[in-house]
Design an enzyme around this catalytic site. Sequence first.
Site, PDB file in Angstrom:
ATOM      1  N   VAL A   1      31.509  10.095 -58.549  1.00  0.00           N
ATOM      2  CA  VAL A   1      32.433   9.474 -59.504  1.00  0.00           C
ATOM      3  C   VAL A   1      31.698   8.758 -60.633  1.00  0.00           C
ATOM      4  CG1 VAL A   1      34.263   9.228 -57.809  1.00  0.00           C
ATOM      5  CG2 VAL A   1      32.618   7.385 -58.090  1.00  0.00           C
ATOM      6  N   GLU A   2      32.468   8.402 -61.674  1.00  0.00           N
ATOM      7  CA  GLU A   2      31.938   7.750 -62.883  1.00  0.00           C
ATOM      8  C   GLU A   2      30.804   8.576 -63.489  1.00  0.00           C
ATOM      9  OE1 GLU A   2      33.054   4.984 -64.284  1.00  0.00           O
ATOM     10  OE2 GLU A   2      34.038   3.761 -62.771  1.00  0.00           O
ATOM     11  N   GLY A   3      30.965   9.888 -63.511  1.00  0.00           N
ATOM     12  CA  GLY A   3      29.903  10.786 -63.944  1.00  0.00           C
ATOM     13  C   GLY A   3      29.116  11.223 -62.730  1.00  0.00           C
TER      14      GLY A   3
ATOM     15  N   LEU B   1      32.486   1.027 -69.164  1.00  0.00           N
ATOM     16  CA  LEU B   1      31.944   1.685 -67.978  1.00  0.00           C
ATOM     17  C   LEU B   1      31.008   0.795 -67.169  1.00  0.00           C
ATOM     18  CD1 LEU B   1      31.167   5.339 -69.139  1.00  0.00           C
ATOM     19  CD2 LEU B   1      32.650   4.663 -67.260  1.00  0.00           C
TER      20      LEU B   1
END
Length: 751
Positions: A426-428, A300
């Site tokens: 996005v990405e959490g 990530l």
Amino acid sequence: MSLRTNLRKILPSISITEQEALDAGDVWLEGSIYQGKPDFAALRAVPEAKLSTEEQAFLDGPVKELMGMIDDSEIQNGKHLPEHVLEFLKKERFFSLIIPKEYGGLEFSPYANSTIVGTIATKSSAVAVTVMVPNSLGPGELLLHYGTKEQQAHYLPRLANGRDIPCFALTSPEAGSDAGGIPDQGIVTKGVHNGEEVLGLEITWDKRYITLAPIATVLGLAFKVLDPEGLLGGKKELGITCALIPHDHPGVQLGNRHDPMGIRFYNGTTRGEKVFIPMDFIIGGKKNIGRGWQMLVSCLGAGRGISLPALGVSTSQVALKSASEYAAVREQFGLSIGQFEGIQEKLADIAGKAYLQEAMRVLTTEGLGMGLKPSVVTAIAKYHMTETGRDVLDSAMDILAGKAIQNGPQNTLASGYVAQPIAITVEGANILTRNLMIFGQGVMRCHPYLQSMVESIHSEDKDADSKFRGILTKTVSYSVANSLRAFKYGVMPFTADAKSSLPEVREYEKAAHRLAAKLAVYADFSLLVLGGKLKQAEMLSARLGDVMSYLYAAMASIKYYEQKVAVSEREQAAPYFHYATRYALTSAEEALHKFLDNFPASGTRKFMRVITMQFSGKQMPKINDDMVRELAAAAQMDTPFKAQLTHLVKPTAGDGHDINEQAYKAKMGCLDLLVKVKKAVRRREIQPGVRFEQTLDNALVANLINEEEYAKLVDYNRKREKAIRVDEFDFDLNLLNEETAKEAAKQAVNE
């Protein structure tokens, strides 16, 4: 019954996905912050990020050429990215920033990756996202770390030269932030592939929000594997798995699009119903069945630490450049609007936060460049840098006002303003990132004994009680030391450590130590009193996460000032540095106060207040009005340091940034003449004209200025008039060029 056994009944166990997230990545500077002792020695030992000769050449060559090719207004008014832009990205290997050279990639550093994406984003969010995705979490990075030699040899050269366009599909309609709950399944079975019966997976999936999916030639897919018939000889539920599937594989559905806020990057859906794939399609092969979540969370860093923060920084630099130049050039009531305190307050905030953003970008990519994967730091970077980008852009919109809300090629803010919420989701999504991830992961990763203690509590080993007692003793000693340190700093704040060689930095370094000491105490008592309930107390844990985040930001600010600011430019940089660092420290202190005010156990709350001396009020250095005025003035000056803080913005001939910059620089070049003319008007030495150019005519006739000075002022005035104008369209919204607009205006007057 032992204490460990009793705790085992109370404390919830850690799920497999939670454990894999905790095990992924490294602990870095955030560990020392959490433990109450910010490690400034480690901070200063971090190698300074610099572009290599090859990386700089790429920025000066292909990136510069790309910036000249992009017409973001045209992109936003169309339906597709222009084909020539997409082909240029492939040809110049923009999709291979992280791919090793042995596979034909560019193999650039995280700092260069961030700089390239951030630079493109200042011109077009759509193009930046298109470049960003293949270079962050997706097939490329997963193949690098987990692919088989055969998969790497096949795919990486094709990804590097653009022959293959990748996408990665994780999000499902039923599972967004809860990626562990994805319903997409692959059943272990036998099927036919290339004319032979082989063991494989029959997958059914329904994914959405997948960037590049509509044009992807290779689909990365996350799904859960089930083995109901026991063909693999083990468990029936094998967990999340990642596979690579060619877009033309039978049953794969790609091509449908979403419309993300009108920003024209490709984003859409992918589906498949009982699609059979061989085991060879699994990234890393059959042995990686069930390792998908671990693989994903360990990779990530690129998305959370490089790409998305770069978008936030680009937004801040565009905001600073646009707002400062406009504030200097735009005049109302006979003054440039940058002289009004209401504007100064907004502009100073933009400037200070733009400095803080750049400092955090540099430090985070420096850590990633060391080979670290600091999951908490990248979560901090993703959340705060995208949120701050949105914050400063709002302020810039306020300053540019009417000019900011009219679409067209001259508008430098609109694209970023519309696109910024996309990066935040996005990405959490940022709510999740702040409330669950930063402190939620930080407490387990950064506490020196907590993870070992939880493991010992749930352990089945015979010596588990003995191990638990040993860990508990260390934990108690650690907590007592934290309390004593915080109390000492509260009673004698001058005893806090500071090693900086710069006097202006030392007070901030001491302040960071004092705040971190309080954080350690509050974290300890939260665990003691709330235990497993701390996970549900999201507002409390979010505030402790804010403290960690802002202290990391303050450390980044200090390192940037000490290492990235040339000695000759320290005076120029000082207003930015002081504002940014004070903002970070006062925000951390504010979060501590809010945490304490809302802590549910009143007795513990009072005890913590005494230990940390919080009853004495707020003690951090404040941002005052004089600092605001000083920074607003500095932001409107044309200095090398301001250029350094807006280095991602590359004006190209005729675009909005170029028009604004020309007017701004023209004004900076004739400030003394403007003062002279305006003073003469006030003294009634010359007659003011209805338009400023008429005033200049009168000044020339009165011999107040000579022909050369007159030409210089007229040049500035015409550039100023162009800079404050907005784009104009005919009735059917066809863009009018400057000459056409003038003709249309004349015709309207005649009619």
